[in-house]
Design a protein around this motif. Structure first.
Motif, mmCIF file in Angstrom:
data_model
loop_
_atom_site.group_PDB
_atom_site.id
_atom_site.type_symbol
_atom_site.label_atom_id
_atom_site.label_comp_id
_atom_site.label_asym_id
_atom_site.label_seq_id
_atom_site.Cartn_x
_atom_site.Cartn_y
_atom_site.Cartn_z
ATOM 1 N N MET A 35 0.842 -1.203 0.000
ATOM 2 C CA MET A 35 0.000 0.000 0.000
ATOM 3 C C MET A 35 0.874 1.250 0.000
ATOM 4 S SD MET A 35 -3.200 0.808 2.452
ATOM 5 C CE MET A 35 -2.372 0.570 4.007
ATOM 6 N N GLN A 36 0.611 2.148 -0.934
ATOM 7 C CA GLN A 36 1.410 3.365 -1.041
ATOM 8 C C GLN A 36 0.786 4.505 -0.249
ATOM 9 O OE1 GLN A 36 2.411 4.995 -4.744
ATOM 10 N NE2 GLN A 36 4.118 3.579 -5.084
ATOM 11 N N LEU A 37 1.595 5.159 0.539
ATOM 12 C CA LEU A 37 1.100 6.272 1.344
ATOM 13 C C LEU A 37 2.049 7.453 1.221
ATOM 14 C CD1 LEU A 37 0.330 4.343 4.662
ATOM 15 C CD2 LEU A 37 -1.302 4.920 2.861
ATOM 16 N N THR A 38 1.513 8.646 1.470
ATOM 17 C CA THR A 38 2.374 9.817 1.566
ATOM 18 C C THR A 38 2.329 10.308 3.006
ATOM 19 O OG1 THR A 38 1.825 10.408 -0.694
ATOM 20 C CG2 THR A 38 2.834 12.116 0.669
ATOM 21 N N LEU A 39 3.472 10.419 3.616
ATOM 22 C CA LEU A 39 3.547 10.901 4.996
ATOM 23 C C LEU A 39 4.253 12.240 4.996
ATOM 24 C CD1 LEU A 39 4.716 7.616 6.793
ATOM 25 C CD2 LEU A 39 2.416 8.292 6.112
ATOM 26 N N GLU A 40 3.693 13.163 5.752
ATOM 27 C CA GLU A 40 4.296 14.487 5.803
ATOM 28 C C GLU A 40 4.555 14.854 7.255
ATOM 29 O OE1 GLU A 40 2.174 17.305 3.299
ATOM 30 O OE2 GLU A 40 3.080 18.932 4.468
ATOM 31 N N PHE A 41 5.745 15.362 7.529
ATOM 32 C CA PHE A 41 6.108 15.747 8.894
ATOM 33 C C PHE A 41 6.365 17.250 8.942
ATOM 34 C CE2 PHE A 41 7.053 11.349 8.370
ATOM 35 C CZ PHE A 41 6.720 10.762 9.577
ATOM 36 N N GLY A 42 5.770 17.916 9.937
ATOM 37 C CA GLY A 42 5.969 19.359 10.011
ATOM 38 C C GLY A 42 6.056 19.846 11.440
ATOM 39 N N GLY A 43 6.261 21.151 11.573
ATOM 40 C CA GLY A 43 6.329 21.753 12.902
ATOM 41 C C GLY A 43 7.567 21.318 13.679
ATOM 42 N N GLY A 44 8.585 20.839 12.964
ATOM 43 C CA GLY A 44 9.816 20.421 13.628
ATOM 44 C C GLY A 44 9.991 18.912 13.659
ATOM 45 N N ASP A 70 -7.544 -4.755 8.536
ATOM 46 C CA ASP A 70 -7.368 -3.409 8.020
ATOM 47 C C ASP A 70 -6.047 -2.851 8.492
ATOM 48 O OD1 ASP A 70 -9.900 -3.098 6.795
ATOM 49 O OD2 ASP A 70 -10.789 -2.911 8.796
ATOM 50 N N PHE A 71 -5.542 -1.932 7.692
ATOM 51 C CA PHE A 71 -4.356 -1.206 8.141
ATOM 52 C C PHE A 71 -4.841 0.051 8.864
ATOM 53 C CE2 PHE A 71 -0.613 1.446 7.855
ATOM 54 C CZ PHE A 71 0.408 0.533 8.055
ATOM 55 N N THR A 72 -4.486 0.204 10.130
ATOM 56 C CA THR A 72 -4.984 1.340 10.901
ATOM 57 C C THR A 72 -3.848 2.290 11.264
ATOM 58 O OG1 THR A 72 -4.632 0.280 13.011
ATOM 59 C CG2 THR A 72 -6.784 -0.084 11.970
ATOM 60 N N ASP A 125 -7.750 4.119 15.612
ATOM 61 C CA ASP A 125 -8.558 3.134 14.878
ATOM 62 C C ASP A 125 -8.869 3.561 13.445
ATOM 63 O OD1 ASP A 125 -8.680 1.535 17.138
ATOM 64 O OD2 ASP A 125 -10.426 2.615 17.913
ATOM 65 N N THR A 126 -8.423 4.754 13.061
ATOM 66 C CA THR A 126 -8.671 5.213 11.691
ATOM 67 C C THR A 126 -8.101 4.202 10.689
ATOM 68 O OG1 THR A 126 -8.349 7.461 12.509
ATOM 69 C CG2 THR A 126 -8.382 7.169 10.115
ATOM 70 N N THR A 127 -8.912 3.805 9.750
ATOM 71 C CA THR A 127 -8.442 2.874 8.716
ATOM 72 C C THR A 127 -7.708 3.655 7.633
ATOM 73 O OG1 THR A 127 -10.484 1.687 9.089
ATOM 74 C CG2 THR A 127 -9.159 0.989 7.220
ATOM 75 N N ILE A 128 -6.560 3.125 7.253
ATOM 76 C CA ILE A 128 -5.751 3.782 6.233
ATOM 77 C C ILE A 128 -5.879 3.005 4.929
ATOM 78 C CG2 ILE A 128 -3.381 4.431 5.599
ATOM 79 C CD1 ILE A 128 -4.612 6.038 7.892
ATOM 80 N N GLU A 129 -6.024 3.726 3.833
ATOM 81 C CA GLU A 129 -6.181 3.077 2.538
ATOM 82 C C GLU A 129 -5.138 3.561 1.542
ATOM 83 O OE1 GLU A 129 -10.260 3.724 1.447
ATOM 84 O OE2 GLU A 129 -10.963 2.835 3.336
ATOM 85 N N GLU A 130 -5.045 2.836 0.463
ATOM 86 C CA GLU A 130 -4.116 3.140 -0.624
ATOM 87 C C GLU A 130 -4.134 4.635 -0.973
ATOM 88 O OE1 GLU A 130 -2.176 0.885 -2.233
ATOM 89 O OE2 GLU A 130 -1.413 2.330 -3.695
ATOM 90 N N LYS A 131 -2.950 5.227 -1.132
ATOM 91 C CA LYS A 131 -2.776 6.615 -1.564
ATOM 92 C C LYS A 131 -3.232 7.672 -0.549
ATOM 93 C CE LYS A 131 -1.928 6.357 -6.376
ATOM 94 N NZ LYS A 131 -1.876 4.915 -6.546
ATOM 95 N N ASP A 132 -3.494 7.253 0.670
ATOM 96 C CA ASP A 132 -3.842 8.237 1.700
ATOM 97 C C ASP A 132 -2.652 9.147 1.992
ATOM 98 O OD1 ASP A 132 -6.435 7.533 2.025
ATOM 99 O OD2 ASP A 132 -6.177 6.448 3.904
ATOM 100 N N VAL A 133 -2.983 10.363 2.420
ATOM 101 C CA VAL A 133 -1.941 11.313 2.823
ATOM 102 C C VAL A 133 -2.083 11.557 4.320
ATOM 103 C CG1 VAL A 133 -1.013 13.633 2.513
ATOM 104 C CG2 VAL A 133 -2.039 12.434 0.567
ATOM 105 N N ILE A 134 -1.038 11.278 5.071
ATOM 106 C CA ILE A 134 -1.115 11.445 6.522
ATOM 107 C C ILE A 134 -0.090 12.498 6.944
ATOM 108 C CG2 ILE A 134 -0.927 10.309 8.762
ATOM 109 C CD1 ILE A 134 -1.510 8.074 5.930
ATOM 110 N N VAL A 135 -0.569 13.493 7.676
ATOM 111 C CA VAL A 135 0.282 14.614 8.065
ATOM 112 C C VAL A 135 0.445 14.624 9.585
ATOM 113 C CG1 VAL A 135 0.511 17.129 8.051
ATOM 114 C CG2 VAL A 135 -0.499 15.967 6.086
ATOM 115 N N PHE A 136 1.672 14.779 10.035
ATOM 116 C CA PHE A 136 1.960 14.919 11.461
ATOM 117 C C PHE A 136 2.569 16.295 11.686
ATOM 118 C CE2 PHE A 136 2.552 10.452 10.303
ATOM 119 C CZ PHE A 136 1.724 9.804 11.230
#
Lengths: 99, 358
Positions: free
Chosen positions: A1-10, A33-35, A81-92
């Motif tokens: 599964m391909q995901l984009t992860l973004e890290f910010g604020g340091g 599921d991938f959570t 518990d959020t389910t993560i799916e293909e091509k999701d973008v997750i930002v921290f």
């Protein structure tokens, strides 16, 4: 599964000062599921190079770290518990650095 | 911007914004636990700040106002929102950005670049004042001499005065800072932990220093850090977010972490701590410092010499420990004026931590 992860604020400083990471993750054995819970442990093992305590506390993110899944506050989607799916973008984003 | 919309293939969150009942919510407000969409978020965020400004009469038409700008999230959002509100509601303010260059290589030089971009983006004139020009020392030089032990004291004391001096250069009537609700709750706790009654009684005031040269106010007093960061993120505002390379302020760090843990359990805790701080009544038997002026530089001081002069004297004489710690500096010795609370309880020494001086 391909995901984009973004890290910010340091937080990017904890992973080689790279803000954006395109990653491939696999569903853990036995999971349906991938959570976010799986993702956090994957990130901790594979991306965080230093001071993991700045990113996590217990099995979740450290209080003061905001998480968005496809630009939506994860507090609306069930946090760990959020389910993560293909091509999701997750930002921290850390809110803990100076103002 | 619209990428989020395009990606909303699966509405995993709740259905509709509880304000407009039309769009998908993107955020849970810590203050109210409401689930709201991006458009409604912008609206309530800006409107609440406007209401705080109006209710507390923070500004008068025609005033010149400096925004203390570090390039970080809070002051960047403050500069953006304030210039927006100034236009929208015809406050009639002349706004300026005021930045302090502490002389910290690899930190402040980078964040000042952000402020210089903000100057262009928001069309606000920028004034930078440096420790080197004001005091003859950069923080890099100070740390080289004193090490990493009390450097935050120097930085905090110097910054407070530097902001006032910068504000005087700009000839402004007021200085606004980006202190947010989380910062203030944290400071209430710290002042309790330190038994610092003078600061406890004033740290929740939205405006301070009205009897001093330049009053300061905090339009974000009731604004949650989470919302400031979310606002900056959604609006793609350009801010700088690196920890100061010299900043191991452990005590404040604990208070901060504690507040964040509380917020996770019960987000209202932050507003409630501020409320508690506002409602404290200080016993009239509590001894409070009396405000005078520094005999050396004329700055406000409760002692013979202001803290900055004491610290500077120590640096210049090669005795950097001078002025550090509870017995307030050898130079001031027994010179301690004390009055009853409530008289003129506005001493202007700075907090131990640089960016959070109240």
């Amino acid at each position: 599964m391909q995901l984009t992860l973004e890290f910010g604020g340091g937080l990017e400083l904890l992973c080689d000062s790279e803000k954006i990471h395109k990653v491939n993750v696999d569903l853990p054995n036995g999971a349906d599921d991938f959570t976010m819970k799986h993702l956090l442990s994957w990130v901790r093992t594979n991306l965080i190079k230093e001071r993991p305590e700045m990113f996590m506390k217990g099995d979740t993110v450290r209080p003061g770290v905001l998480v968005l899944v496809n630009d939506c506050d994860w507090e609306l989607s069930g946090q760990l518990d959020t389910t993560i799916e293909e091509k999701d973008v997750i930002v921290f984003i850390s809110t803990l650095h100076g103002g | 911007m619209e990428a989020g919309e395009a990606k909303s293939k699966k509405p995993r969150g709740p259905r509709l914004c509880c304000i407009c009942n039309q769009r998908r919510p993107v955020l849970k407000r810590p203050k109210t636990l409401q689930q709201i969409c991006r458009e409604c978020f912008y609206e309530v965020f800006e409107e609440e700040i406007h209401q705080v400004i109006v209710k507390n009469r923070l500004f008068k038409s025609g005033e010149r106002v400096a925004i203390g700008a570090s390039g970080g999230k809070d002051s960047t959002v403050l500069a953006y929102v304030l210039s927006e509100l100034n236009r929208r509601h015809n406050y009639g303010l002349d706004l300026f950005l005021l930045s302090i260059d502490e002389g910290i290589t690899g930190y402040r030089d980078d964040s000042l670049e952000t402020v210089k971009r903000n100057e262009v983006q928001y069309g606000l004139p920028l004034q930078i004042v440096s420790y080197k020009d004001l005091y003859g020392w950069t923080m890099d030089e100070i740390v080289k001499m004193i090490g990493l032990k009390n450097n935050c004291t120097f930085c905090g004391v110097f910054r407070r005065q530097a902001l006032d001096r910068g504000a005087a250069l700009l000839k402004v009537d007021k200085l606004v800072t980006g202190h947010n609700a989380d910062d203030i709750a944290e400071t209430v706790l710290l002042n309790i932990l330190r038994g610092d009654i003078a600061r406890l009684s004033r740290c929740t005031s939205i405006t301070t220093g009205e009897d001093g040269p330049i009053p300061r106010c905090k339009p974000f007093k009731y604004t949650y850090e989470k919302e400031i960061v979310m606002y900056a993120y959604f609006k793609k505002l350009d801010y700088f977010s690196t920890e100061c390379i010299y900043s191991p302020n452990a005590y404040r760090g604990f208070a901060r972490e504690f507040i964040k843990d509380l917020e996770r359990l019960r987000p209202r805790a932050i507003l409630d701590i501020i409320k508690s701080g506002e409602d404290f009544r200080i016993a009239t038997t509590t001894k409070m410092p009396e405000q005078g002026t520094c005999e050396r530089c004329g700055y406000i001081s409760s002692q013979k010499w202001c803290k900055a002069c004491v610290l500077l004297e120590g640096l210049n004489r090669g005795l950097p420990k001078m002025g550090i710690g509870r017995p307030r500096g050898n130079l001031n010795g027994d010179h301690k004026k004390v009055t009853k609370a409530g008289a003129t309880a506005k001493s202007i020494e700075s907090k131990q931590c640089g960016s959070l001086d109240f």
